[in-house]
Design an enzyme around this catalytic site. Structure first.
Site, mmCIF file in Angstrom:
data_model
loop_
_atom_site.group_PDB
_atom_site.id
_atom_site.type_symbol
_atom_site.label_atom_id
_atom_site.label_comp_id
_atom_site.label_asym_id
_atom_site.label_seq_id
_atom_site.Cartn_x
_atom_site.Cartn_y
_atom_site.Cartn_z
ATOM 1 N N MET A 23 -2.850 2.244 -5.166
ATOM 2 C CA MET A 23 -2.836 3.551 -4.510
ATOM 3 C C MET A 23 -4.146 3.742 -3.763
ATOM 4 S SD MET A 23 -1.090 6.022 -7.416
ATOM 5 C CE MET A 23 -1.967 5.275 -8.824
ATOM 6 N N ALA A 24 -4.042 3.973 -2.468
ATOM 7 C CA ALA A 24 -5.224 4.108 -1.617
ATOM 8 C C ALA A 24 -6.109 5.251 -2.087
ATOM 9 C CB ALA A 24 -4.803 4.329 -0.168
ATOM 10 N N GLN A 76 -4.349 -6.314 -3.338
ATOM 11 C CA GLN A 76 -3.355 -6.170 -2.280
ATOM 12 C C GLN A 76 -4.017 -6.200 -0.908
ATOM 13 O OE1 GLN A 76 -1.001 -2.462 -1.153
ATOM 14 N NE2 GLN A 76 0.568 -3.641 -2.227
ATOM 15 N N CYS A 106 4.340 -0.285 3.057
ATOM 16 C CA CYS A 106 3.622 0.967 3.308
ATOM 17 C C CYS A 106 4.196 1.661 4.544
ATOM 18 C CB CYS A 106 2.137 0.695 3.506
ATOM 19 S SG CYS A 106 1.176 2.182 3.885
ATOM 20 N N LYS A 145 4.983 -7.021 -2.000
ATOM 21 C CA LYS A 145 5.396 -5.651 -2.318
ATOM 22 C C LYS A 145 6.111 -5.069 -1.102
ATOM 23 C CE LYS A 145 3.882 -1.382 -4.552
ATOM 24 N NZ LYS A 145 4.633 -0.407 -3.746
ATOM 25 N N ASN A 206 9.474 -0.431 -8.809
ATOM 26 C CA ASN A 206 8.478 0.598 -8.513
ATOM 27 C C ASN A 206 9.175 1.800 -7.893
ATOM 28 O OD1 ASN A 206 6.098 1.033 -5.866
ATOM 29 N ND2 ASN A 206 5.891 1.812 -7.921
ATOM 30 N N GLY A 229 2.778 4.395 -10.549
ATOM 31 C CA GLY A 229 1.756 4.852 -9.630
ATOM 32 C C GLY A 229 1.258 6.241 -9.959
ATOM 33 N N ARG A 230 1.840 7.251 -9.331
ATOM 34 C CA ARG A 230 1.340 8.618 -9.478
ATOM 35 C C ARG A 230 1.385 9.131 -10.905
ATOM 36 N NH1 ARG A 230 3.123 11.867 -3.965
ATOM 37 N NH2 ARG A 230 2.250 10.339 -2.504
#
Length: 328
Positions: A23-24, A76, A106, A145, A206, A229-230
């Site tokens: 996650m950026a 990544q 993305c 991914k 994911n 992730g979140r």
């Protein structure tokens, strides 16, 4: 059925099959360390531009840094040119990454305009060349991914997973939403199951995993691993919680006091990694995930974001933690 088991990606064996998503701006080294402590079997770094690395961008170079405390870790990379992807993969391996992951999912416009991210799904032949370049460049496993589709008209997941397998990828991470959905909507478990059935390499699912029930759906679809992730932001113990629940073990409740103690540990890791000013500034970005659900939380957040010194932060948290203790 025991869904939690070691995850093998070519020569890398992870302790379990629960993975932190890249996650950026979030999954930097201090947060990755916290998630490994919280039970993640593998952690993934925020994506790094192969183009920026090629031109010696110092910030991008620092993003490749790997701590001895954060293995196994996947780095990544993203880009649109085979030679720069190959060089970026070599840079990641030299920096200590255990796995290199190529991003082809993305949906951010800035990334897509550069010919990277999910637009690569439109040109499978070019995507295959990028993967092959990365695979040939390094001795560590390379993964892809991507997403099940660009839109809801045509599902591409199985085809892209097979492409990755043929190009030499050791695993594929499949986001079970279309690119147009970004991070909203329900994941398409049926499409994900088709991906899992199409290849022999591990498929890591994911997209929207927030609890053990969500993870179980992914495992039942045939996923070898589940990427979170979140759900991990503000709760790096989610990996242990999911593993325990799926194995019939007690799940530890997380009180506001426990969450603040964990957040303080992250802030201290940030300061140790970046220095005091930058470390505290980065910590502020996710304050809303951590400082919540207790009396005067908004006031505490307001006080925290105005602090610049670790000593001040520690003093504030000590004060708040004392106020959250039950009365004698």
């Amino acid at each position: 059925m025991n869904f939690i088991r070691p995850l093998k990606i070519a020569g890398v064996t992870c302790a379990n099959n629960l993975v932190l998503a890249p996650m950026a701006g979030i999954t930097d080294s201090p947060f990755r360390i916290l998630c490994l402590r919280g039970g993640a079997g593998l952690v993934c770094a925020e994506m790094v531009s192969a183009h920026a690395l090629h031109y010696g961008n110092a910030r991008s170079g620092r993003m490749l840094q790997v701590s001895a405390k954060e293995h196994p870790v996947s780095m990544q990379i993203f880009g649109s040119d085979a030679p720069t992807i190959a060089q970026a993969a070599r840079n990641a391996q030299a920096a200590g990454a255990d796995i290199v992951d190529l991003n082809a999912g993305c949906p951010v416009k800035k990334i897509n305009k550069a010919g990277a991210g999910c637009v690569l799904m439109k040109d499978p032949d070019h995507l295959a060349r990028l993967l092959e370049a990365a695979v040939k460049a390094v001795s560590i496993p390379v993964t892809l991914k991507t997403r099940i589709a660009l839109n809801h008209k045509e599902f591409l997941g199985a085809r892209l997973a097979h492409l990755a397998q043929e190009a030499g990828a050791a695993a594929v991470v499949m986001h079970a939403r279309a690119a147009v959905d970004v991070h909203s909507g329900q994941p398409n478990i049926e499409a994900l199951a088709q991906v899992c059935a199409a290849v022999k390499i591990p498929v890591i699912g994911n997209g929207g995993v927030l609890n053990a029930r969500d993870a179980k759906n992914f495992f039942q679809a045939g996923c070898a691993g589940v990427m979170i992730g979140r759900g991990a932001v503000g709760n790096p113990l989610i990996f242990r919680d999911i593993a325990n629940e799926l194995q019939g073990l007690p799940v530890t409740s997380h009180t506001p006091a426990q969450r603040l103690q964990t957040y303080l540990a992250l802030i201290e890791e940030n300061v140790a990694h970046y220095g005091e000013r930058i470390g505290i500034n980065r910590s502020r970005k996710t304050a809303g995930y951590w400082i919540k659900d207790f009396p005067n939380a908004a006031e505490v957040r307001g006080r925290f974001v105005r602090l610049d010194l670790l000593e001040q932060v520690q003093s504030l948290f000590k004060e708040v933690l004392a106020s959250l203790q039950p009365a004698a």
